[in-house]
Write an enzyme that holds these catalytic residues in place. Structure first.
Site, PDB file in Angstrom:
ATOM      1  N   GLU A  44      -5.579  -8.776   0.734  1.00  0.00           N
ATOM      2  CA  GLU A  44      -6.853  -7.535   2.080  1.00  0.00           C
ATOM      3  C   GLU A  44      -7.889  -7.237   1.292  1.00  0.00           C
ATOM      4  OE1 GLU A  44      -4.554  -4.943   4.317  1.00  0.00           O
ATOM      5  OE2 GLU A  44      -2.621  -6.164   3.958  1.00  0.00           O
TER       6      GLU A  44
ATOM      7  N   GLU B 293       0.901  -1.121  -0.080  1.00  0.00           N
ATOM      8  CA  GLU B 293       0.296  -0.184   0.165  1.00  0.00           C
ATOM      9  C   GLU B 293       0.730   1.009  -0.355  1.00  0.00           C
ATOM     10  OE1 GLU B 293      -4.405  -1.316   2.008  1.00  0.00           O
ATOM     11  OE2 GLU B 293      -2.964  -0.707   3.438  1.00  0.00           O
TER      12      GLU B 293
END
Length: 447
Positions: free
Chosen positions: A356, A166
């Site tokens: 995720e 991320e």
């Protein structure tokens, strides 16, 4: 809903990260990370929590691997703690750290669980932050050295690597808004840091190729499907611009070898020349990812807001009556289907892994809402696979309740409940439901 089968060989896993579960921050020579430092700033983390205890996974990993096996997992995504391998971020690797991850990887493989290893999940060694952190281009080379060491140490058994987790979150929350480590508030520094994060991904891919390994590497992007809050041209424009800020600024350089021109111009208006992007950098960043990791939690509903600094847009409220998690995040499974189709249409046949997906539901152990969340999102994912999107695995966030960064220990994301006083693990109903899916490779029909 009828039972829905997933492709043969589909990987069913769960995800964690080192700082969120390991604890033992002073054990066996581990160095200080930016989160060790940041979590001690008064008011930085909810309830004054730190990752010092976390889930004590560093000491309880054998039991946790057995728990994964009981859940029928065929994959486990975890991160290596850079400060546990290089206490100062560089130099000679710490053998105790290598030995720890050696044991963990071997134990996973013995249970038939494939490791998906993340090199960087936000715990930069503090010693590297002291020289500027991700704003300093030298840290890119230190990361490449660290990655090479990991490939040499573990690449005979680990075949799937996530280089960066991320980069948008690292940049925006850590360097623009200051609510994650290292707690900076500087837009130019944010753009510099995000570029260096992507450059470090490319350098790691190059190191993996140079190692002679047959391993595969990709980035885990935090991706948000975008929708305008209305059909007004201003809101449509805000949605398109925010998509560039959140999604395309990262996808395009990695998968196309170029930054999106609209966002380049936007950043240049705000911070001046993007001279951190040097000749050859985009060739490195776009040097060839084998897959992309997708971290999906919720969509972004955008509206124009000319008074809102620095971009002139804002995230609109969740529409009335729409479901939300206990963290207030919009639950929108259909947006996952939209995201998968968009990636496939815009970027081609590159392999996708859901690295995720999850939500905060604080019920335990009877967490019916998480079961509903799982069912609906896996149904949405199955629709995308049926439409031809090459998705090869799903990793739920998270395996167990853990330290959730600035939110501390209050939010519960896990398939497994953790009693932080005793460290006792209790499989939730959602964990048992997920185990059934993992064992059968099938989303069961509604009862």
């Amino acid at each position: 809903m009828k039972a829905k089968r997933f492709p043969d060989g589909f990987v069913w896993g769960a995800s964690t990260s080192a700082y969120q579960i390991e604890g033992a921050v002073d054990a066996d020579g581990r160095g200080e990370s930016i989160w060790d430092r940041f979590s001690r700033v008064p008011g930085a983390v909810g309830n004054g929590d730190t990752g010092d205890p976390a889930c004590d996974h560093y000491n309880r990993w054998r039991d946790d691997v057995s728990l994964m096996s009981e859940l029928g997992l065929s994959g486990y995504r975890f991160s290596l703690a850079w400060p546990r391998l290089f206490p100062e971020g560089t130099g000679k690797p710490l053998q105790a750290g290598i030995d720890h991850y050696d044991r963990l990887i071997d134990a996973l493989l013995e249970k038939g669980i494939t490791p998906l290893v993340t090199l960087y999940h936000w715990d930069l060694p503090q010693a590297l932050q002291d020289i500027g952190g991700w704003r300093n281009r030298e840290v890119v080379e230190r990361f490449a050295d660290y990655a090479s060491t990991c490939f040499d140490a573990f690449g005979d058994r680990v075949k799937d690597w996530v280089t960066q987790n991320e980069p948008w979150i690292v940049g925006v929350l850590g360097h623009q808004l200051g609510i994650h480590a290292p707690g900076e508030k500087d837009l130019r520094g944010t753009v510099v840091a995000m570029h260096h994060l992507l450059l470090s991904h490319g350098r790691a891919v190059q190191a993996l190729r140079a190692s002679g390994s047959d391993g595969r590497a990709g980035v885990a992007f935090s991706l948000f499907p975008h929708y305008p809050a209305s059909d007004r041209p201003e809101d449509i424009g805000a949605s398109e611009a925010s998509d560039g800020y959140v999604n395309r600024w990262f996808l395009d350089p990695v998968l196309r070898g170029s930054y999106p021109e609209d966002m380049r111009q936007h950043y240049e208006r705000l911070i001046g020349p993007l001279d951190m992007i040097r000749t050859g950098d985009l060739d490195v960043i776009g040097s060839g990812s084998d897959f992309i990791g997708v971290n999906y939690y919720s969509p972004r509903l955008m509206r124009a807001d000319p008074e809102r600094e620095p971009f002139g847009w804002a995230v609109a409220d969740v529409p009335e009556g729409e479901p939300v998690t206990d963290a207030g995040w919009h639950i929108a499974p259909s947006a996952l289907t939209d995201l998968m189709l968009r990636l496939h249409n815009d970027y081609g046949d590159i392999s996708i892994v859901i690295t995720e997906n999850g939500g905060v539901f604080n019920d335990a152990p009877h967490d019916a809402r998480r079961i509903e969340f799982l069912r609906d999102h896996l149904d949405a994912l199955h629709k995308a696979i049926e439409a031809g999107v090459p998705v090869r695995g799903y990793f739920h966030w998270s395996l167990m309740d853990n330290f959730e960064w600035a939110m501390g220990y209050a939010p519960r994301f896990g398939l497994v409940h953790v009693d932080y006083e005793t460290q006792a693990r209790t499989v939730k109903d959602s964990g048992r439901y997920y185990a059934q899916i993992a064992r059968t490779n099938e989303l069961p029909a509604d009862e």
